[in-house]
Write an enzyme that holds these catalytic residues in place. Structure first.
Site, mmCIF file in Angstrom:
data_model
loop_
_atom_site.group_PDB
_atom_site.id
_atom_site.type_symbol
_atom_site.label_atom_id
_atom_site.label_comp_id
_atom_site.label_asym_id
_atom_site.label_seq_id
_atom_site.Cartn_x
_atom_site.Cartn_y
_atom_site.Cartn_z
ATOM 1 N N HIS A 109 -24.370 -59.882 -9.444
ATOM 2 C CA HIS A 109 -25.756 -59.463 -9.224
ATOM 3 C C HIS A 109 -26.408 -59.642 -8.992
ATOM 4 O O HIS A 109 -27.758 -59.207 -7.990
ATOM 5 C CB HIS A 109 -25.907 -57.907 -10.730
ATOM 6 C CG HIS A 109 -25.997 -57.577 -10.609
ATOM 7 N ND1 HIS A 109 -26.221 -56.012 -9.196
ATOM 8 C CD2 HIS A 109 -27.569 -56.861 -11.175
ATOM 9 C CE1 HIS A 109 -27.163 -54.864 -9.513
ATOM 10 N NE2 HIS A 109 -27.478 -55.311 -11.166
ATOM 11 N N SER A 118 -35.932 -54.765 -12.939
ATOM 12 C CA SER A 118 -36.018 -55.431 -11.147
ATOM 13 C C SER A 118 -36.652 -54.697 -10.650
ATOM 14 O O SER A 118 -37.657 -55.085 -10.059
ATOM 15 C CB SER A 118 -34.806 -56.391 -10.695
ATOM 16 O OG SER A 118 -33.951 -54.834 -10.879
ATOM 17 N N LEU A 119 -36.920 -53.762 -11.038
ATOM 18 C CA LEU A 119 -37.279 -52.811 -10.265
ATOM 19 C C LEU A 119 -38.422 -52.820 -9.976
ATOM 20 O O LEU A 119 -39.880 -52.362 -9.808
ATOM 21 C CB LEU A 119 -36.847 -51.089 -9.591
ATOM 22 C CG LEU A 119 -35.699 -50.911 -9.049
ATOM 23 C CD1 LEU A 119 -34.925 -49.241 -9.320
ATOM 24 C CD2 LEU A 119 -35.635 -51.336 -7.542
ATOM 25 N N PHE A 139 -31.455 -47.424 -21.494
ATOM 26 C CA PHE A 139 -30.871 -47.790 -20.792
ATOM 27 C C PHE A 139 -31.064 -49.518 -21.475
ATOM 28 O O PHE A 139 -31.418 -49.745 -22.383
ATOM 29 C CB PHE A 139 -31.422 -48.930 -19.619
ATOM 30 C CG PHE A 139 -31.127 -48.718 -18.140
ATOM 31 C CD1 PHE A 139 -30.930 -46.855 -17.542
ATOM 32 C CD2 PHE A 139 -30.474 -49.569 -17.239
ATOM 33 C CE1 PHE A 139 -30.522 -47.255 -16.006
ATOM 34 C CE2 PHE A 139 -30.266 -49.873 -16.156
ATOM 35 C CZ PHE A 139 -30.218 -48.274 -15.681
ATOM 36 N N GLN A 170 -27.326 -63.461 -12.894
ATOM 37 C CA GLN A 170 -26.464 -62.061 -13.693
ATOM 38 C C GLN A 170 -25.371 -61.820 -12.802
ATOM 39 O O GLN A 170 -24.894 -61.230 -11.919
ATOM 40 C CB GLN A 170 -27.479 -61.119 -13.859
ATOM 41 C CG GLN A 170 -27.160 -59.943 -14.695
ATOM 42 C CD GLN A 170 -28.538 -58.476 -15.307
ATOM 43 O OE1 GLN A 170 -29.117 -58.640 -14.342
ATOM 44 N NE2 GLN A 170 -29.125 -59.166 -16.202
ATOM 45 N N GLU A 188 -36.809 -60.729 -6.670
ATOM 46 C CA GLU A 188 -35.780 -61.310 -6.896
ATOM 47 C C GLU A 188 -36.250 -62.778 -5.989
ATOM 48 O O GLU A 188 -35.474 -64.134 -7.437
ATOM 49 C CB GLU A 188 -34.381 -61.063 -6.527
ATOM 50 C CG GLU A 188 -33.492 -61.550 -6.505
ATOM 51 C CD GLU A 188 -31.532 -61.082 -6.567
ATOM 52 O OE1 GLU A 188 -32.227 -60.002 -6.277
ATOM 53 O OE2 GLU A 188 -30.825 -61.612 -7.391
ATOM 54 N N GLY A 207 -39.620 -60.598 4.214
ATOM 55 C CA GLY A 207 -38.692 -60.025 3.788
ATOM 56 C C GLY A 207 -39.155 -57.974 3.211
ATOM 57 O O GLY A 207 -41.027 -57.656 2.893
ATOM 58 N N ALA A 208 -38.657 -57.549 4.076
ATOM 59 C CA ALA A 208 -39.744 -56.021 3.677
ATOM 60 C C ALA A 208 -38.217 -55.471 2.700
ATOM 61 O O ALA A 208 -38.020 -54.378 2.509
ATOM 62 C CB ALA A 208 -39.125 -55.055 4.742
ATOM 63 N N GLY A 209 -37.949 -55.560 1.435
ATOM 64 C CA GLY A 209 -37.077 -54.517 0.518
ATOM 65 C C GLY A 209 -38.532 -54.131 -0.875
ATOM 66 O O GLY A 209 -40.029 -54.412 0.154
ATOM 67 N N GLY A 210 -38.027 -54.187 -1.532
ATOM 68 C CA GLY A 210 -39.233 -53.477 -2.276
ATOM 69 C C GLY A 210 -40.686 -54.715 -2.696
ATOM 70 O O GLY A 210 -42.367 -53.819 -2.550
ATOM 71 N N GLU A 212 -25.742 -48.765 -14.586
ATOM 72 C CA GLU A 212 -26.453 -48.824 -16.246
ATOM 73 C C GLU A 212 -26.646 -47.850 -16.869
ATOM 74 O O GLU A 212 -25.941 -47.439 -18.209
ATOM 75 C CB GLU A 212 -26.954 -50.596 -17.019
ATOM 76 C CG GLU A 212 -26.684 -50.531 -18.127
ATOM 77 C CD GLU A 212 -27.911 -51.613 -18.571
ATOM 78 O OE1 GLU A 212 -27.239 -52.421 -17.750
ATOM 79 O OE2 GLU A 212 -28.858 -51.408 -19.512
ATOM 80 N N HIS A 227 -23.510 -58.517 -13.332
ATOM 81 C CA HIS A 227 -23.168 -57.422 -13.653
ATOM 82 C C HIS A 227 -22.166 -56.248 -14.455
ATOM 83 O O HIS A 227 -21.462 -56.688 -14.097
ATOM 84 C CB HIS A 227 -23.892 -56.041 -12.500
ATOM 85 C CG HIS A 227 -24.302 -54.997 -13.235
ATOM 86 N ND1 HIS A 227 -23.643 -53.799 -13.661
ATOM 87 C CD2 HIS A 227 -25.359 -53.876 -13.326
ATOM 88 C CE1 HIS A 227 -23.950 -53.071 -14.562
ATOM 89 N NE2 HIS A 227 -25.569 -52.780 -13.619
ATOM 90 N N ARG A 257 -26.888 -57.285 -20.684
ATOM 91 C CA ARG A 257 -25.826 -57.092 -19.505
ATOM 92 C C ARG A 257 -25.020 -58.377 -19.748
ATOM 93 O O ARG A 257 -23.852 -58.111 -19.862
ATOM 94 C CB ARG A 257 -26.643 -57.328 -17.889
ATOM 95 C CG ARG A 257 -26.999 -55.625 -18.176
ATOM 96 C CD ARG A 257 -27.541 -55.917 -16.729
ATOM 97 N NE ARG A 257 -27.891 -54.362 -15.690
ATOM 98 C CZ ARG A 257 -27.949 -54.645 -14.707
ATOM 99 N NH1 ARG A 257 -28.878 -55.349 -14.500
ATOM 100 N NH2 ARG A 257 -29.292 -53.431 -14.941
ATOM 101 N N LEU A 312 -21.806 -51.739 -7.466
ATOM 102 C CA LEU A 312 -22.116 -51.733 -8.604
ATOM 103 C C LEU A 312 -22.368 -50.345 -9.193
ATOM 104 O O LEU A 312 -22.545 -49.279 -7.701
ATOM 105 C CB LEU A 312 -24.161 -51.848 -7.764
ATOM 106 C CG LEU A 312 -24.649 -51.384 -9.829
ATOM 107 C CD1 LEU A 312 -24.078 -52.234 -10.401
ATOM 108 C CD2 LEU A 312 -26.073 -51.487 -8.730
ATOM 109 N N ARG A 335 -31.718 -60.623 -17.557
ATOM 110 C CA ARG A 335 -32.263 -59.709 -17.133
ATOM 111 C C ARG A 335 -32.333 -58.623 -17.290
ATOM 112 O O ARG A 335 -30.774 -58.068 -17.525
ATOM 113 C CB ARG A 335 -32.735 -59.717 -15.433
ATOM 114 C CG ARG A 335 -33.412 -58.493 -14.967
ATOM 115 C CD ARG A 335 -34.346 -58.106 -14.288
ATOM 116 N NE ARG A 335 -32.652 -57.933 -13.087
ATOM 117 C CZ ARG A 335 -31.778 -56.642 -12.633
ATOM 118 N NH1 ARG A 335 -32.881 -55.525 -13.442
ATOM 119 N NH2 ARG A 335 -30.864 -56.326 -12.168
#
Lengths: 589, 245
Positions: A356, A402-403, A119, A243, A386, A15-18, A258, A245, A289, A255, A397
C-alpha cells in the site's frame, strides 16, 4: 534526431498528486511555476485514498495535537522524527481549514462543522480509547482532495505539462555545491524531449507499489521520481519500511478503507471469531495497520483462514445499518459488489493484506529540503508526499496521516521552494543535458533480445510478494536479491514491439521496469540489513525490536553500477532519530 | 453469518476481442483487429487489454492507471456502450460473441484507444470549476448536512468523459459544453458556500449550454460513478429559469 525543447521556470514541480498540487498552490502566486505529470492531474493516485485526513479539530470530542503527535510516534514504532511529527500534528488543523476554504465538501456534523470519525491507532489521551480525529468526505476523501486541489490550480492558472514523463534530473555545480539545474521529460504524445529548468525543483512523485504483485497501487506507480534521485547518487531513507494495508479485496488487492472498521466493521476468521481481540485487546480492529496485517497473515498461516483455500479473512459489515453503509462507505461496498460479487449488507467481504504505502523515500528535513547525507541539504531540491521521508511515518504510517502529510509538507515544499527561488539564480544548464534520456530510450528501443518486459515485471512482483512482504527472513531477502540480479541481467536482453514516436506506452513500460528493479533491490537490501522487527518490517529470524542497535533510520547509497553480485553497489549507513518528548516504549494496544 | 462465496475456482475460457486500431504513423485509416485471449470470468476488460499488450501485441495503446474505477483514465466504448475498461467484468458481457472495444466518440483519436482530451478539459475549465467565496473565515465555513447533500451526487465526477462522449448532441456539435462540464458546474451552483452561481448559470444559458441537451439519458447510463447526470442538467435548466439555484 529527437526534437528537444527548452523551458525556464522559477519552481518546477514533478508530480501532480496531492503533494505536488498543494505545493503548486503555494508557489504559483509568487513564482513562475510549472507542474510536470505523467498523467492528467485528476488521475493521480491521491484520488484513490478513501478514509480521511487526521486533524485534532476536536469538532466532535476532546482532542489535542499532542495526542495526535504521540499516536503518530507510537504508531511508527518510535522511528518517527518527533520534531516532524509535531509539525504534522500542529499544522493539521490549518491544513484541513485550507482545504475547506478551497471548497472541499467534507461531511458535516448536525451543527454544520466538519464531521470526524475513528481510525486505526488514533487515540485519546495516549492510548486510552479510540478518538474521532479523521476528517472525511464519505469514503472518497482522497478523490475530493485531488479534485479540490486541481480546481484551485485551475483558479490560479497553474501551468501543467500533462502526460510528460520526467526521466532524468540534471545536476550542476554552483559555488562549489551540487544543485539541480533541470529535469528532462519525455512527452508521451510526441516522443519529443523537454528540458525544464528551474531554480527550485520539487519531487512529489508518489510511491512504487508496483514492485509487488498484490497492491492497492495504480499501474503507473513505478517510482520513477525516487528512482531518478537514486540514480543521481543521492541517498534513500528507510526503504525497508513498506506498509501492507490489511483490507485489500482478496486476490485483487483493491483497497477497502480502514474507515470500514472505523465505522464498526469487524475482522473475523473462518470460525467467525473476532481474532483482533487476541492481538490488540484494547483497540482491537482499530490497531495500527502493521499489527492488523500481521494478525491476518498469522490467522491464515495457522489454518484459520476462510474460503475454499483458507487464504483470506473476512471483513464483516453485516451488523451495520445499510443506511450507514450507503452514507459513509458507498464506494468500497460497491468495489466488493463489482469485483467479488459480494453484497456487504448481508455477506462478509473476503480480504487480505495488500502492498500500500512506502514509509521511506527521499530523505528531507522539516522544510522539505532534500538531504545528500544525514545533515547536508541539496540547495534548491525539495520532496514531499509518499516519495519523501521526513520522517513522520517512521516504521509504520497511521491511516489518515498520508492525506495529512501531502497537505502539510506539500505546502511547506511549495513555500520553501519559492523562498529559495526568490534569491537564487537559474543554475547554468550543462551541455547535452538531454543525452542521458536519449541514451536511456535508445537502449530500450534498440535492444534486440528475446526477453519480455511483462514477463520480467511479473517475476519481480512474484518474488517480492513471496520474499519481502509481511514476513521476511535473511534467507527470503537473499532469495529476492538473487532473483533481482537475475532479472537485471535479463533486462539487458529485452525487446519492445512498438517503435513509433507517438504515445509509445510500450517503450515507457520498459523504462518504468528499470526503476522498479532499482527500487525493489534497495528495499530488499535495506530489509536484509535491518536485523530486527519494527513496525511494518517484520523479521522472523529477529522477532524483537532492538533499540540498542536499530533505533536509527537507514540511509542507502548507490555506490556504482549494479554488477550482478547481491547488493553490489549499495551501501547502508544509519541516521539518528529525532526524539523530543517520547522515549521508546513497548508498543501495545 | 451467511456463507462465503467461493472465489477460488474460477472458470477460464477463450474470449474474442475486436479492437479499433489507429496509428497515423502507419496509416491514415483506422481498422478493426481481432485477438483471442484466455480469461477468467472475474477478469476486467482492462485485464484483457493488458494481456493482449503484454503477451501478443505491445503496440496496442490505451490509457489506464488505478484499475478500479476511480481515476477515470480508461473510458472506452465496449460493445457500443461507454464504460470504464477496469470496471467492466468479462462475465457481465456476452462472451459467446466478439467483444468490441473502440475509443470514445466525439473527440479526435490520437492512437488506438487514446483520444485527445483537451476539448473536454477546456469545456470543464470554461464553467469556472472552483469555489468562489469572498469571505475569509478563520475556521471552516459552516454547511448543514442538508446543504451538503444538495450537491453530493455531482462531487463524484472523475472526469473520465464517458458521459460527454455518449451524448448524440456532442457527437454532432463539438462546441456543446457537454454533460461533464455541466455536472461540474452543478457541483458549485448548488454549493451553499459558493457566491458565483449566477455567473455559471449565465455561462450555461449560452446557445452551446444546457439548452442543447435533448434528455436522451445516454449520459446517465454511461456514468461509471452512478451520477444522475440528466437530472443534474435538468436542475441547472430549472435554476436558469428561476434565476437562482
Amino acid at each position: 534526431m529527437t526534437k528537444v525543447h527548452h523551458h525556464e521556470f522559477d519552481v518546477v514541480i514533478v508530480g501532480a498528486g496531492g503533494a505536488g498540487m498543494r505545493a503548486a498552490i503555494e508557489a504559483g502566486p509568487h513564482a513562475r511555476t510549472a507542474v510536470i505529470t505523467k498523467l492528467f492531474p485528476t488521475r493521480s493516485h491521491t484520488g484513490a485514498a478513501q478514509g480521511g485526513m487526521a486533524a485534532a479539530l476536536a469538532n466532535v470530542e476532546e482532542d489535542s495535537w499532542e495526542w495526535h503527535t504521540f499516536d503518530t510516534v507510537k504508531g511508527g514504532d518510535y522511528l518517527v522524527d518527533q520534531d516532524a511529527a509535531e509539525i504534522l500534528a500542529k499544522e493539521s488543523v490549518q491544513a484541513v481549514i485550507d482545504l475547506e476554504n478551497m471548497g472541499l465538501p467534507f461531511n458535516r456534523t448536525p451543527d454544520g462543522k466538519i464531521d470526524q470519525r475513528r481510525f486505526g491507532g488514533h487515540t485519546r489521551d495516549h492510548g486510552k480509547a479510540p478518538v474521532r480525529r479523521s476528517c472525511y468526505a464519505a469514503d472518497r476523501t482522497g478523490h475530493m482532495i485531488l479534485q479540490t486541489l486541481y480546481q484551485t490550480c485551475v483558479k490560479l492558472g497553474i501551468e501543467f505539462f500533462n502526460e510528460f514523463y520526467v526521466l532524468d534530473m540534471i545536476m550542476t555545480e554552483v559555488d562549489g555545491q551540487e544543485v539541480p539545474a533541470a529535469v528532462v521529460a519525455y512527452d508521451l504524445a510526441t516522443g519529443e524531449i523537454h528540458i525544464v529548468r528551474g531554480k527550485s525543483i520539487v519531487y512529489a512523485t508518489g510511491g512504487f507499489g508496483k514492485i509487488f504483485k498484490t497492491t492497492s497501487n495504480a499501474h503507473t506507480l513505478t517510482g520513477d521520481g525516487i528512482g531518478i534521485i537514486w540514480r543521481k547518487g543521492l541517498p534513500l531513507e528507510d526503504m525497508e519500511f513498506y506498509q501492507f494495508h490489511p483490507t485489500g479485496l482478496a486476490g485483487l488487492g483493491i483497497l477497502l478503507s480502514e474507515a470500514a472498521r472505523g465505522e464498526g466493521g469487524i475482522l473475523r476468521n473462518a470460525s467467525g471469531e473476532r481474532f483482533m481481540e487476541r492481538y490488540a485487546p484494547t483497540i482491537k480492529d482499530l490497531a495500527p495497520r502493521d499489527m492488523v496485517a500481521r494478525a491476518m497473515a498469522n490467522e491464515v498461516r495457522e489454518g484459520r483462514g476462510a474460503g475454499p483455500n483458507k487464504d483470506y479473512v473476512l471483513l464483516d459489515l453485516t451488523h451495520l445499518e445499510p443506511a450507514v453503509i450507503d452514507a459513509k462507505l458507498p464506494d468500497i461496498t460497491e468495489f466488493a459488489r463489482t469485483y467479488l460479487g459480494v453484497e456487504p449488507y448481508t455477506e462478509p467481504v473476503p480480504v487480505f493484506p495488500t502492498a500500500h504505502y512506502a514509509m521511506g523515500g527521499i530523505p528531507t528535513n522539516i522544510k522539505a529540503e532534500v538531504l545528500r547525507d544525514n545533515d547536508t541539504v541539496v540547495p534548491g531540491l525539495y520532496a514531499a508526499g509518499e516519495c519523501a521521508c521526513v520522517s513522520v511515518h517512521g516504521a509504520n504510517r497511521l491511516g489518515t496521516n498520508s492525506l495529512l502529510d501531502i497537505n502539510v509538507f506539500g505546502k511547506r515544499a511549495g513555500m520553501y521552494a519559492v523562498e529559495y527561488a526568490k534569491t537564487a539564480k537559474l543554475p547554468p544548464l550543462p551541455d547535452n543535458a538531454e543525452a542521458g534520456v536519449i541514451a536511456l530510450l535508445d537502449k530500450v528501443r534498440n535492444s534486440k533480445g528475446d526477453e519480455k518486459v511483462a514477463v520480467l515485471r511479473k517475476e519481480l512482483q512474484d518474488t517480492m510478494d513471496a520474499n519481502a512482504q509481511v514476513y521476511r527472513t535473511e534467507e527470503s531477502l537473499n532469495e529476492a536479491l538473487n532473483k533481482i540480479s537475475e532479472l537485471r541481467a535479463r533486462y539487458e536482453k529485452i525487446s519492445i514491439q512498438d517503435h513509433g514516436q507517438r504515445f509509445n506506452t510500450d517503450l515507457l513500460e520498459a523504462v518504468e521496469l528499470g526503476f522498479l528493479l532499482d527500487l525493489a533491490e534497495v528495499l530488499a537490501y535495506a530489509s536484509r540489513e535491518r536485523r530486527e522487527s519494527r513496525g511494518g518490517h517484520f523479521r522472523e529470524d529477529y522477532l524483537e525490536r532492538n533499540d540498542d542497535k536499530f533505533m536509527v533510520h537507514s540511509m542507502l547509497y548507490r555506490e556504482g553500477e549494479p554488477t550482478g553480485e547481491i547488493g553490489a553497489g549499495i551501501r547502508v549507513d544509519w541516521k539518528p532519530v529525532v526524539i523530543t518528548n517520547y522515549q521508546p516504549m513497548e508498543r501495545k494496544y | 453469518m451467511s456463507d462465503v462465496k467461493e472465489i477460488a475456482e474460477i472458470p477460464s475460457f477463450t474470449v474474442k476481442l475486436s479492437i479499433r486500431r489507429f496509428d497515423p504513423e502507419k496509416s491514415e485509416e483506422a481498422s478493426w483487429q481481432e485477438y483471442e485471449v484466455e480469461m477468467h470470468a472475474t477478469d476486467r476488460v482492462l485485464d484483457a487489454l493488458h494481456k493482449i499488450k503484454w503477451e501478443q501485441d505491445g503496440s496496442l495503446t490505451f490509457r489506464r492507471s488505478c484499475a478500479h474505477g476511480v481515476c477515470g483514465s480508461d473510458a472506452v466504448r465496449i460493445n457500443g456502450r461507454n464504460r470504464l475498461a477496469c470496471k467492466t467484468l468479462i462475465k457481465d458481457l456476452d462472451i459467446n460473441s466478439t467483444i468490441t472495444v473502440e475509443p470514445i466518440k466525439g473527440l479526435p483519436v490520437e492512437k488506438d484507444l487514446i483520444v485527445d482530451m483537451n476539448p473536454f478539459y477546456q469545456a470543464y475549465k470554461d464553467i469556472n470549476p472552483f469555489l468562489v467565496a469572498n469571505d475569509k473565515p478563520e475556521k471552516e465555513r459552516l454547511q448543514s448536512p442538508e446543504d451538503r447533500a444538495r450537491y453530493d451526487d455531482t462531487t463524484k465526477c472523475i472526469l473520465c468523459a464517458a458521459c460527454t462522449t455518449s451524448c448524440p448532441v456532442f457527437w454532432t456539435d463539438g462546441q456543446y459544453f457537454g454533460p461533464a462540464a455541466i455536472v461540474n458546474a452543478h457541483r458549485f451552483i448548488f454549493d451553499s458556500r459558493d457566491e458565483e452561481a449566477d455567473v455559471r448559470l449565465d455561462i450555461l444559458n449560452d446557445k452551446e449550454g444546457v439548452w442543447r441537451c435533448r434528455t436522451t439519458f445516454n449520459c446517465t447510463e454511461a456514468c461509471p460513478r452512478g451520477i444522475e447526470v440528466t437530472k443534474a442538467i435538468a436542475e441547472v435548466k430549472q435554476a436558469i429559469l428561476r434565476g437562482r439555484p
